[in-house]
Motif scaffolding. Structure first.
Motif, PDB file in Angstrom:
ATOM      1  N   ILE A   1     -16.781  16.896  30.322  1.00  0.00           N
ATOM      2  CA  ILE A   1     -16.529  15.691  29.535  1.00  0.00           C
ATOM      3  C   ILE A   1     -16.972  15.913  28.092  1.00  0.00           C
ATOM      4  O   ILE A   1     -18.138  16.200  27.826  1.00  0.00           O
ATOM      5  N   THR A   2     -16.037  15.814  27.189  1.00  0.00           N
ATOM      6  CA  THR A   2     -16.340  15.859  25.763  1.00  0.00           C
ATOM      7  C   THR A   2     -15.902  14.527  25.147  1.00  0.00           C
ATOM      8  O   THR A   2     -15.371  13.664  25.829  1.00  0.00           O
ATOM      9  N   ILE A   3     -16.133  14.379  23.860  1.00  0.00           N
ATOM     10  CA  ILE A   3     -15.742  13.158  23.133  1.00  0.00           C
ATOM     11  C   ILE A   3     -14.706  13.523  22.084  1.00  0.00           C
ATOM     12  O   ILE A   3     -14.855  14.508  21.364  1.00  0.00           O
ATOM     13  N   LEU A   4     -13.663  12.727  22.011  1.00  0.00           N
ATOM     14  CA  LEU A   4     -12.668  12.908  20.956  1.00  0.00           C
ATOM     15  C   LEU A   4     -13.114  12.090  19.745  1.00  0.00           C
ATOM     16  O   LEU A   4     -13.343  10.878  19.856  1.00  0.00           O
ATOM     17  N   TRP A   5     -13.240  12.756  18.604  1.00  0.00           N
ATOM     18  CA  TRP A   5     -13.757  12.143  17.385  1.00  0.00           C
ATOM     19  C   TRP A   5     -12.706  12.151  16.277  1.00  0.00           C
ATOM     20  O   TRP A   5     -11.951  13.110  16.131  1.00  0.00           O
ATOM     21  N   LEU A   6     -12.714  11.108  15.473  1.00  0.00           N
ATOM     22  CA  LEU A   6     -11.995  11.081  14.203  1.00  0.00           C
ATOM     23  C   LEU A   6     -13.049  11.180  13.105  1.00  0.00           C
ATOM     24  O   LEU A   6     -14.052  10.459  13.145  1.00  0.00           O
ATOM     25  N   PHE A   7     -12.845  12.070  12.138  1.00  0.00           N
ATOM     26  CA  PHE A   7     -13.885  12.246  11.122  1.00  0.00           C
ATOM     27  C   PHE A   7     -13.281  12.637   9.784  1.00  0.00           C
ATOM     28  O   PHE A   7     -12.134  13.061   9.692  1.00  0.00           O
ATOM     29  N   ASP A   8     -14.095  12.469   8.744  1.00  0.00           N
ATOM     30  CA  ASP A   8     -13.703  12.892   7.408  1.00  0.00           C
ATOM     31  C   ASP A   8     -14.956  13.215   6.613  1.00  0.00           C
ATOM     32  O   ASP A   8     -16.070  12.893   7.016  1.00  0.00           O
ATOM     33  N   HIS A   9     -14.771  13.858   5.469  1.00  0.00           N
ATOM     34  CA  HIS A   9     -15.922  14.107   4.590  1.00  0.00           C
ATOM     35  C   HIS A   9     -15.541  13.970   3.121  1.00  0.00           C
ATOM     36  O   HIS A   9     -16.225  14.446   2.235  1.00  0.00           O
ATOM     37  N   VAL A  10     -14.435  13.276   2.848  1.00  0.00           N
ATOM     38  CA  VAL A  10     -13.999  13.099   1.465  1.00  0.00           C
ATOM     39  C   VAL A  10     -14.020  11.623   1.098  1.00  0.00           C
ATOM     40  O   VAL A  10     -14.049  10.755   1.966  1.00  0.00           O
ATOM     41  N   LYS A  11     -13.995  11.318  -0.195  1.00  0.00           N
ATOM     42  CA  LYS A  11     -13.955   9.936  -0.647  1.00  0.00           C
ATOM     43  C   LYS A  11     -12.591   9.334  -0.350  1.00  0.00           C
ATOM     44  O   LYS A  11     -11.566   9.994  -0.450  1.00  0.00           O
ATOM     45  N   PHE A  12     -12.591   8.084   0.013  1.00  0.00           N
ATOM     46  CA  PHE A  12     -11.346   7.409   0.367  1.00  0.00           C
ATOM     47  C   PHE A  12     -10.615   6.899  -0.863  1.00  0.00           C
ATOM     48  O   PHE A  12     -11.218   6.364  -1.783  1.00  0.00           O
ATOM     49  N   GLY A  13      -9.290   7.054  -0.836  1.00  0.00           N
ATOM     50  CA  GLY A  13      -8.440   6.437  -1.838  1.00  0.00           C
ATOM     51  C   GLY A  13      -7.949   5.108  -1.301  1.00  0.00           C
ATOM     52  O   GLY A  13      -8.422   4.598  -0.294  1.00  0.00           O
ATOM     53  N   SER A  14      -6.951   4.529  -1.943  1.00  0.00           N
ATOM     54  CA  SER A  14      -6.471   3.202  -1.554  1.00  0.00           C
ATOM     55  C   SER A  14      -5.867   3.202  -0.159  1.00  0.00           C
ATOM     56  O   SER A  14      -5.884   2.192   0.536  1.00  0.00           O
ATOM     57  N   VAL A  15      -5.314   4.329   0.279  1.00  0.00           N
ATOM     58  CA  VAL A  15      -4.728   4.409   1.612  1.00  0.00           C
ATOM     59  C   VAL A  15      -5.812   4.550   2.672  1.00  0.00           C
ATOM     60  O   VAL A  15      -5.791   3.895   3.702  1.00  0.00           O
ATOM     61  N   LEU A  16      -6.792   5.388   2.414  1.00  0.00           N
ATOM     62  CA  LEU A  16      -7.719   5.792   3.461  1.00  0.00           C
ATOM     63  C   LEU A  16      -8.699   4.712   3.869  1.00  0.00           C
ATOM     64  O   LEU A  16      -8.960   4.515   5.049  1.00  0.00           O
TER      65      LEU A  16
ATOM     66  N   MET B   1       0.840  -1.186   0.000  1.00  0.00           N
ATOM     67  CA  MET B   1       0.000   0.000   0.000  1.00  0.00           C
ATOM     68  C   MET B   1       0.881   1.244   0.000  1.00  0.00           C
ATOM     69  O   MET B   1       1.833   1.338   0.784  1.00  0.00           O
ATOM     70  N   VAL B   2       0.613   2.182  -0.885  1.00  0.00           N
ATOM     71  CA  VAL B   2       1.407   3.400  -0.988  1.00  0.00           C
ATOM     72  C   VAL B   2       0.480   4.612  -1.016  1.00  0.00           C
ATOM     73  O   VAL B   2      -0.702   4.499  -1.327  1.00  0.00           O
ATOM     74  N   GLY B   3       1.035   5.776  -0.709  1.00  0.00           N
ATOM     75  CA  GLY B   3       0.262   7.002  -0.741  1.00  0.00           C
ATOM     76  C   GLY B   3       0.582   7.886   0.448  1.00  0.00           C
ATOM     77  O   GLY B   3       1.504   7.609   1.217  1.00  0.00           O
ATOM     78  N   LYS B   4      -0.176   8.967   0.589  1.00  0.00           N
ATOM     79  CA  LYS B   4      -0.007   9.898   1.700  1.00  0.00           C
ATOM     80  C   LYS B   4      -1.253   9.884   2.579  1.00  0.00           C
ATOM     81  O   LYS B   4      -2.380   9.844   2.075  1.00  0.00           O
ATOM     82  N   LEU B   5      -1.039   9.934   3.872  1.00  0.00           N
ATOM     83  CA  LEU B   5      -2.121   9.969   4.848  1.00  0.00           C
ATOM     84  C   LEU B   5      -1.962  11.252   5.655  1.00  0.00           C
ATOM     85  O   LEU B   5      -0.963  11.424   6.363  1.00  0.00           O
ATOM     86  N   LYS B   6      -2.929  12.155   5.528  1.00  0.00           N
ATOM     87  CA  LYS B   6      -2.805  13.482   6.138  1.00  0.00           C
ATOM     88  C   LYS B   6      -3.879  13.679   7.217  1.00  0.00           C
ATOM     89  O   LYS B   6      -5.063  13.457   6.968  1.00  0.00           O
ATOM     90  N   PHE B   7      -3.433  14.121   8.384  1.00  0.00           N
ATOM     91  CA  PHE B   7      -4.326  14.401   9.509  1.00  0.00           C
ATOM     92  C   PHE B   7      -4.162  15.851   9.955  1.00  0.00           C
ATOM     93  O   PHE B   7      -3.056  16.393   9.969  1.00  0.00           O
ATOM     94  N   SER B   8      -5.269  16.435  10.371  1.00  0.00           N
ATOM     95  CA  SER B   8      -5.242  17.693  11.109  1.00  0.00           C
ATOM     96  C   SER B   8      -5.956  17.425  12.430  1.00  0.00           C
ATOM     97  O   SER B   8      -7.118  16.995  12.437  1.00  0.00           O
TER      98      SER B   8
END
Length: 201
Positions: free
Chosen positions: A175-190, A1-8
């Motif tokens: 107390i809050t919740i830590l979430w991981l989220f996205d709104h884009v289509k996934f490529g082979s990495v995602l 598997m190749v590509g870039k994985l970007k997080f903010s």
């Protein structure tokens, strides 16, 4: 598997995300990783502009069409440094109203939670210091510059060595919740990574 994985991610996320990614990155040597640590407003902006693949926040955006994964609770307490408490004998109410309170910058979810707590409890805050990361706020608290409401996840060592301590307040923790989220289509990495996160969550 190749590509870039970007997080903010928000500041709290830096204590969580590296451990989540460790196995995935070890098993996928062709994936390049980029993590930007910032505040909630900039995380959301990065997702809106498709600059990153995933965001991590403790307050979800209301306007974006997103897919989300709940990761963990994020607990915030009133924190004092040893030096700060030695300067004066203060009641819990006076700590908030008469001592300098150290805030995150505008756009930070930690700041929003702190301001909501102050408004809800009708505290009259007169002295403020503003810094641009949880780590900077933590160091300022330890140095005795003031008090703050901070996520406990980043305070483990400081609480153990007693350079910082929790001040018990009835209305805390927030107390809050830590979430991981996205709104884009996934490529082979995602796509494989998101399935991994869902399984762990």
């Amino acid at each position: 598997m190749v590509g870039k994985l970007k997080f903010s991610i928000v500041s709290t996320g830096k204590y969580v995300l590296p451990y989540m990614l460790s196995n995935f990155m070890s098993n996928n040597k062709g994936v390049d990783l980029m993590i930007a640590v910032t505040n909630k407003a900039q995380v959301i902006e990065s997702l809106e502009l498709n600059k990153v693949d995933f965001g991590m926040v403790s307050m979800l955006p209301k306007k974006l069409n997103i897919e989300r994964v709940e990761l963990m609770q994020n607990k915030l307490y009133l924190i004092a440094g040893k030096r700060g408490l030695n300067k004066a004998r203060l009641t819990k109410k006076n700590i908030v109203e008469q001592s300098p309170l150290i805030y995150r910058e505008m756009g930070s979810a930690t700041r929003v939670a702190m301001e909501q707590f102050i408004i809800k409890n009708k505290f009259d805050v007169r002295k403020k210091i503003e810094l641009t990361s949880n780590e900077a706020v933590k160091q300022a608290v330890i140095a005795g510059l003031g008090f703050s409401i901070l996520p406990i996840i980043g305070l483990k060592n400081e609480l153990m060595n007693k350079s910082a301590q929790i001040i018990p307040v009835k209305a805390l923790p927030i107390i809050t919740i830590l979430w991981l989220f996205d709104h884009v289509k996934f490529g082979s990495v995602l796509h494989p990574y998101k399935q991994l996160v869902r399984h762990k969550a």
